[in-house]
Structure formats: C-alpha cells, structure tokens
Design a protein around this motif. Structure first.
Motif, mmCIF file in Angstrom:
data_model
loop_
_atom_site.group_PDB
_atom_site.id
_atom_site.type_symbol
_atom_site.label_atom_id
_atom_site.label_comp_id
_atom_site.label_asym_id
_atom_site.label_seq_id
_atom_site.Cartn_x
_atom_site.Cartn_y
_atom_site.Cartn_z
ATOM 1 N N UNK A 19 -9.553 2.054 15.011
ATOM 2 C CA UNK A 19 -9.798 0.947 14.079
ATOM 3 C C UNK A 19 -8.705 0.902 13.019
ATOM 4 N N UNK A 20 -8.364 2.039 12.437
ATOM 5 C CA UNK A 20 -7.312 2.082 11.422
ATOM 6 C C UNK A 20 -5.949 1.713 12.013
ATOM 7 N N UNK A 21 -5.675 2.157 13.221
ATOM 8 C CA UNK A 21 -4.419 1.810 13.873
ATOM 9 C C UNK A 21 -4.332 0.304 14.116
ATOM 10 N N UNK A 22 -5.401 -0.286 14.594
ATOM 11 C CA UNK A 22 -5.418 -1.732 14.814
ATOM 12 C C UNK A 22 -5.260 -2.493 13.502
ATOM 13 N N UNK A 23 -5.898 -1.999 12.439
ATOM 14 C CA UNK A 23 -5.760 -2.640 11.131
ATOM 15 C C UNK A 23 -4.316 -2.539 10.637
ATOM 16 N N UNK A 24 -3.680 -1.403 10.836
ATOM 17 C CA UNK A 24 -2.293 -1.233 10.409
ATOM 18 C C UNK A 24 -1.362 -2.153 11.188
ATOM 19 N N UNK A 25 -1.570 -2.268 12.477
ATOM 20 C CA UNK A 25 -0.753 -3.161 13.300
ATOM 21 C C UNK A 25 -0.947 -4.610 12.859
ATOM 22 N N UNK A 26 -2.181 -4.994 12.590
ATOM 23 C CA UNK A 26 -2.461 -6.356 12.134
ATOM 24 C C UNK A 26 -1.796 -6.623 10.781
ATOM 25 N N UNK A 27 -1.823 -5.645 9.894
ATOM 26 C CA UNK A 27 -1.208 -5.801 8.572
ATOM 27 C C UNK A 27 0.310 -5.946 8.693
ATOM 28 N N UNK A 28 0.933 -5.142 9.515
ATOM 29 C CA UNK A 28 2.381 -5.243 9.710
ATOM 30 C C UNK A 28 2.732 -6.594 10.340
ATOM 31 N N UNK A 29 1.946 -7.036 11.304
ATOM 32 C CA UNK A 29 2.188 -8.340 11.921
ATOM 33 C C UNK A 29 2.061 -9.449 10.876
ATOM 34 N N UNK A 30 1.091 -9.343 9.989
ATOM 35 C CA UNK A 30 0.914 -10.319 8.913
ATOM 36 C C UNK A 30 2.129 -10.333 7.988
ATOM 37 N N UNK A 31 2.628 -9.159 7.620
ATOM 38 C CA UNK A 31 3.800 -9.077 6.746
ATOM 39 C C UNK A 31 5.032 -9.703 7.405
ATOM 40 N N UNK A 32 5.238 -9.409 8.669
ATOM 41 C CA UNK A 32 6.378 -9.971 9.392
ATOM 42 C C UNK A 32 6.232 -11.486 9.477
#
Length: 118
Positions: A19-32
């Motif tokens: 869950x935390x890994x998916x949240x981190x990936x989603x956050x990085x995708x949002x920033x990009x």
C-alpha cells in the motif's frame, strides 16, 4: 477467525508495504504530471503565438490541430495521459494570455502579425 482475516493478520506487514509503495508511486506520478503540465502551459503560449502567426484569424480549428500536433511531437508521453478536453482548456488559457500580451506589447503584436514563414 475466517480465512480472509487470518490471511490479513499473517501478511499485514507485506500488505502495508505494498500500500505504501503504491502510494509513493502515485505521488511521484502526480509530481511528474504536475511539473510537465506546468511546463506545457508555458510552452503553449509560444505554440499558440506561432499558430496565430502562421494561420492567422478565422482558422481556430486548424490552429488547435496544429498546436496539438506540435504538442504530441514535443511531449511524447504526456499526450497519452492528458485528456484532449483538458489540453483544449489549456490552449484557451494560453490564448487569453497571448491576447493580453499582444495588448501590452507592440513587439508581441508585431511578431504575431508579421507575414508567415512557411
């Protein structure tokens, strides 16, 4: 305890890590995505000025197609995730900004109104 509850309790650490890994990936995708759309909005000002210069007034649909073609070429991956309707709204914002610049700057008005350089 049923099977699902037992599975969750036995694998809680792994589930939380995923869950935390998916949240981190989603956050990085949002920033990009945010960074790229900000870059796109700046680029669109130049693109709509060039489209206005090349195609002149009365060719709105042609201008947006020209700008979209330039966008797809320049932002090879962003066009895949950016809906066309959002892109067109961003073009509208850039057009309003261009109108303001033309009203404020004779140099900008001259650039847009000089003969096309096909």
């Amino acid at each position: 305890m049923n099977n699902l509850t037992l599975f969750i309790s036995e694998h809680a650490a792994v589930i939380l890590a995923v869950v935390f890994l998916l949240a981190a990936v989603a956050y990085v995708a949002y920033l990009v995505y945010t960074k790229q759309t900000a870059k796109l909005q700046k680029w669109l000002l130049l693109a709509v000025a060039e489209a206005e210069k090349q195609l002149k007034s009365g060719t709105g649909r042609l201008k947006i197609e020209w700008v979209y073609d330039q966008f797809v070429t320049r932002f090879k991956y962003l066009h895949v995730i950016l809906p066309r309707s959002t892109f067109e709204k961003m073009v509208d914002v850039a057009l309003e900004e261009l109108k303001e610049l033309i009203a404020q700057s004779d140099d900008t008005a001259f650039y847009v109104n000089e003969p096309p350089t096909f």
